[in-house]
Design a protein around this motif. Structure first.
Motif, PDB file in Angstrom:
ATOM      1  N   MET A   1       0.843  -1.167   0.000  1.00 37.78           N
ATOM      2  CA  MET A   1       0.000   0.000   0.000  1.00 37.78           C
ATOM      3  C   MET A   1       0.894   1.237   0.000  1.00 37.78           C
ATOM      4  O   MET A   1       1.884   1.277   0.726  1.00 37.78           O
ATOM      5  CB  MET A   1      -0.889  -0.022   1.241  1.00 37.78           C
ATOM      6  CG  MET A   1      -2.125   0.796   1.087  1.00 37.78           C
ATOM      7  SD  MET A   1      -3.254   0.786   2.496  1.00 37.78           S
ATOM      8  CE  MET A   1      -3.722  -0.919   2.617  1.00 37.78           C
ATOM      9  N   GLN A   2       0.541   2.214  -0.809  1.00 38.64           N
ATOM     10  CA  GLN A   2       1.301   3.460  -0.851  1.00 38.64           C
ATOM     11  C   GLN A   2       0.606   4.529  -0.025  1.00 38.64           C
ATOM     12  O   GLN A   2      -0.612   4.488   0.159  1.00 38.64           O
ATOM     13  CB  GLN A   2       1.441   3.965  -2.280  1.00 38.64           C
ATOM     14  CG  GLN A   2       2.372   3.142  -3.123  1.00 38.64           C
ATOM     15  CD  GLN A   2       2.578   3.791  -4.482  1.00 38.64           C
ATOM     16  OE1 GLN A   2       1.678   4.402  -5.044  1.00 38.64           O
ATOM     17  NE2 GLN A   2       3.769   3.644  -5.012  1.00 38.64           N
ATOM     18  N   ARG A   3       1.364   5.493   0.431  1.00 38.72           N
ATOM     19  CA  ARG A   3       0.830   6.601   1.202  1.00 38.72           C
ATOM     20  C   ARG A   3       0.677   7.812   0.302  1.00 38.72           C
ATOM     21  O   ARG A   3       1.545   8.108  -0.523  1.00 38.72           O
ATOM     22  CB  ARG A   3       1.786   6.945   2.342  1.00 38.72           C
ATOM     23  CG  ARG A   3       1.283   8.078   3.205  1.00 38.72           C
ATOM     24  CD  ARG A   3       2.300   8.474   4.221  1.00 38.72           C
ATOM     25  NE  ARG A   3       2.661   7.305   5.028  1.00 38.72           N
ATOM     26  CZ  ARG A   3       3.078   7.378   6.270  1.00 38.72           C
ATOM     27  NH1 ARG A   3       3.213   8.536   6.853  1.00 38.72           N
ATOM     28  NH2 ARG A   3       3.401   6.288   6.930  1.00 38.72           N
ATOM     29  N   ILE A   4      -0.444   8.512   0.455  1.00 41.03           N
ATOM     30  CA  ILE A   4      -0.642   9.788  -0.217  1.00 41.03           C
ATOM     31  C   ILE A   4      -1.056  10.822   0.835  1.00 41.03           C
ATOM     32  O   ILE A   4      -1.508  10.454   1.917  1.00 41.03           O
ATOM     33  CB  ILE A   4      -1.705   9.721  -1.340  1.00 41.03           C
ATOM     34  CG1 ILE A   4      -3.075   9.375  -0.785  1.00 41.03           C
ATOM     35  CG2 ILE A   4      -1.297   8.730  -2.418  1.00 41.03           C
ATOM     36  CD1 ILE A   4      -4.198   9.592  -1.771  1.00 41.03           C
ATOM     37  N   THR A   5      -0.898  12.068   0.504  1.00 44.76           N
ATOM     38  CA  THR A   5      -1.297  13.143   1.401  1.00 44.76           C
ATOM     39  C   THR A   5      -2.408  13.931   0.738  1.00 44.76           C
ATOM     40  O   THR A   5      -2.312  14.266  -0.450  1.00 44.76           O
ATOM     41  CB  THR A   5      -0.102  14.075   1.678  1.00 44.76           C
ATOM     42  OG1 THR A   5       0.949  13.305   2.242  1.00 44.76           O
ATOM     43  CG2 THR A   5      -0.487  15.190   2.626  1.00 44.76           C
ATOM     44  N   ILE A   6      -3.463  14.205   1.493  1.00 42.28           N
ATOM     45  CA  ILE A   6      -4.546  15.033   0.973  1.00 42.28           C
ATOM     46  C   ILE A   6      -4.843  16.132   1.982  1.00 42.28           C
ATOM     47  O   ILE A   6      -4.539  16.006   3.177  1.00 42.28           O
ATOM     48  CB  ILE A   6      -5.824  14.226   0.684  1.00 42.28           C
ATOM     49  CG1 ILE A   6      -6.404  13.614   1.961  1.00 42.28           C
ATOM     50  CG2 ILE A   6      -5.578  13.165  -0.366  1.00 42.28           C
ATOM     51  CD1 ILE A   6      -7.791  13.029   1.782  1.00 42.28           C
ATOM     52  N   ARG A   7      -5.426  17.187   1.487  1.00 42.59           N
ATOM     53  CA  ARG A   7      -5.867  18.282   2.355  1.00 42.59           C
ATOM     54  C   ARG A   7      -7.383  18.343   2.278  1.00 42.59           C
ATOM     55  O   ARG A   7      -7.951  18.296   1.186  1.00 42.59           O
ATOM     56  CB  ARG A   7      -5.272  19.613   1.904  1.00 42.59           C
ATOM     57  CG  ARG A   7      -3.764  19.667   2.049  1.00 42.59           C
ATOM     58  CD  ARG A   7      -3.244  21.022   1.569  1.00 42.59           C
ATOM     59  NE  ARG A   7      -1.812  21.058   1.589  1.00 42.59           N
ATOM     60  CZ  ARG A   7      -1.071  21.428   2.638  1.00 42.59           C
ATOM     61  NH1 ARG A   7      -1.666  21.810   3.742  1.00 42.59           N
ATOM     62  NH2 ARG A   7       0.243  21.421   2.574  1.00 42.59           N
TER      63      ARG A   7
END
Length: 56
Positions: A1-7
């Motif tokens: 699983m990859q990590r992403i950043t959201i606002r």
């Protein structure tokens, strides 16, 4: 699983926290994963002509 950043706006985060507190999801991350899965299921066929290209 990859990590992403959201606002997200504070109001959306607050609702997500309440959903977790109510026991609907174990974590905010899982709530967001569920929402993304639902979005993909609803719209993937619009983008892909061959649904076998996606693996869930």
């Amino acid at each position: 699983m990859q990590r992403i950043t959201i606002r997200l706006p504070e109001q959306q985060i607050s609702v997500l926290e309440k959903m977790v507190d109510a026991g609907e999801f174990p974590t905010i991350s899982e709530a967001i994963r569920d929402a993304v899965r639902e979005l993909i299921e609803k719209r993937a066929n619009r983008i892909l002509s061959d649904s076998d290209q996606l693996s869930f």
